[in-house]
Write an enzyme that holds these catalytic residues in place. Sequence first.
Site, PDB file in Angstrom:
ATOM      1  CD  GLU A 164       7.769  -0.236   7.679  1.00 51.56           C
ATOM      2  OE1 GLU A 164       6.815  -0.948   7.303  1.00 51.56           O
ATOM      3  OE2 GLU A 164       7.968   0.917   7.220  1.00 51.56           O
ATOM      4  CD  GLU A 186       0.408  -1.402   8.033  1.00 53.17           C
ATOM      5  OE1 GLU A 186       0.027  -0.605   8.931  1.00 53.17           O
ATOM      6  OE2 GLU A 186       0.926  -1.014   6.962  1.00 53.17           O
ATOM      7  CG  ASP A 209      -0.362  -0.037   2.517  1.00 56.31           C
ATOM      8  OD1 ASP A 209       0.879  -0.184   2.601  1.00 56.31           O
ATOM      9  OD2 ASP A 209      -1.091   0.084   3.530  1.00 56.31           O
ATOM     10  CB  SER A 210       4.596   1.696  -0.179  1.00 53.42           C
ATOM     11  OG  SER A 210       4.799   0.506  -0.917  1.00 53.42           O
ATOM     12  CG  ASP A 221       0.458  -3.996   2.127  1.00 58.59           C
ATOM     13  OD1 ASP A 221       0.483  -4.827   3.052  1.00 58.59           O
ATOM     14  OD2 ASP A 221       1.360  -3.144   1.947  1.00 58.59           O
ATOM     15  CE  LYS A 271       3.195  -5.942   3.852  1.00 61.08           C
ATOM     16  NZ  LYS A 271       2.781  -4.797   4.684  1.00 61.08           N
TER      17      LYS A 271
HETATM   18  O1  KIV Z   1       3.580  -1.060   1.660  1.00 58.40           O
HETATM   19  C1  KIV Z   1       4.748  -1.472   1.663  1.00 58.40           C
HETATM   20  O2  KIV Z   1       5.529  -1.233   0.734  1.00 58.40           O
HETATM   21  C2  KIV Z   1       5.192  -2.248   2.813  1.00 58.40           C
HETATM   22  C3  KIV Z   1       6.651  -2.542   2.922  1.00 58.40           C
HETATM   23  C4  KIV Z   1       7.419  -1.332   3.259  1.00 58.40           C
HETATM   24  C5  KIV Z   1       6.912  -3.662   3.838  1.00 58.40           C
HETATM   25  O3  KIV Z   1       4.407  -2.609   3.630  1.00 58.40           O
END
Ligand code: KIV
Length: 272
Positions: free
Chosen positions: A190, A123, A52-53, A91, A121
Amino acid sequence: MAYLQTDVTKVTTRVLQNMKLNGEKIAMLTAYDYSMAKLLDSTKIDVILVGDSAANVMEGYDTTLPITLDEMIVYASSVKRAIKRALVVVDMPFGTYQGNSKQALASAIRIMKETGADAVKLEGGEEVLESICRILTAGIPVMGHLGLTPQSINKFGTYAVRATEEEEAQRLIKDAHVLEQAGCFAMVLEKIPAKLAERVTKEVKIPTIGIGAGNATDGQVLVLQDMLGITQQFKPRYLRTYGTFGEDISNAVKQYIADVKSVNFPNEKEQY
Ligand code: KIV
């Protein structure tokens, strides 16, 4: 050391587990589009994370909070169409799994059905356990994410290193065991102290993938645009850049502009 798993035709969660057992490090990078994902897959990268980056590097937001499930599905399906070998993890965006485990399952099912990804994934630890368990009951592999969890930036108020105090470190260790026992196949750690990441990595049987967590984790992950030197003005201590592609793109475009303006492009061989 020989890379034991480079010959596998498809990386699975079991392959990652074997890598941990054999002491072979896991290399993971983010990708958000078809062209980059195709390049990455040809390098035999182990895991591609549609992070989600994307909210930051693809959409220009300050945080990861605004990105939607629909947007993540577009990025993830583009990536998945390019991938033959790597494990593709997507994510779950903010707001699609935290409040309600039924909603979490529905979001995860949409990701799996509409993108063809291999895993999701999310959090958090204990607080999202019910969601994790419900997603797992549908046979969807889940990667956890502890330490600095960017979707909670408004709670933390800072992107500084997490779990430097004993109380938070103990909570993180407990959460790592919660994720392992729930059945997550791996977890991201992280921006936490290297010693803490080392301890978690030794204590849990599932692979840990670090970002800003030292070199004792079972693998490493970076955001592609950051490690290629495309992201400007982002230089956290943990980041190693493997190129100056930001500068290279800028120089290439400047040269193109100059060629167009001076009628140097196209030349006789470049026309019909
Ligand atoms: O969203 C992302 O890119 C991440 C990584 C930094 C692990 O969660």
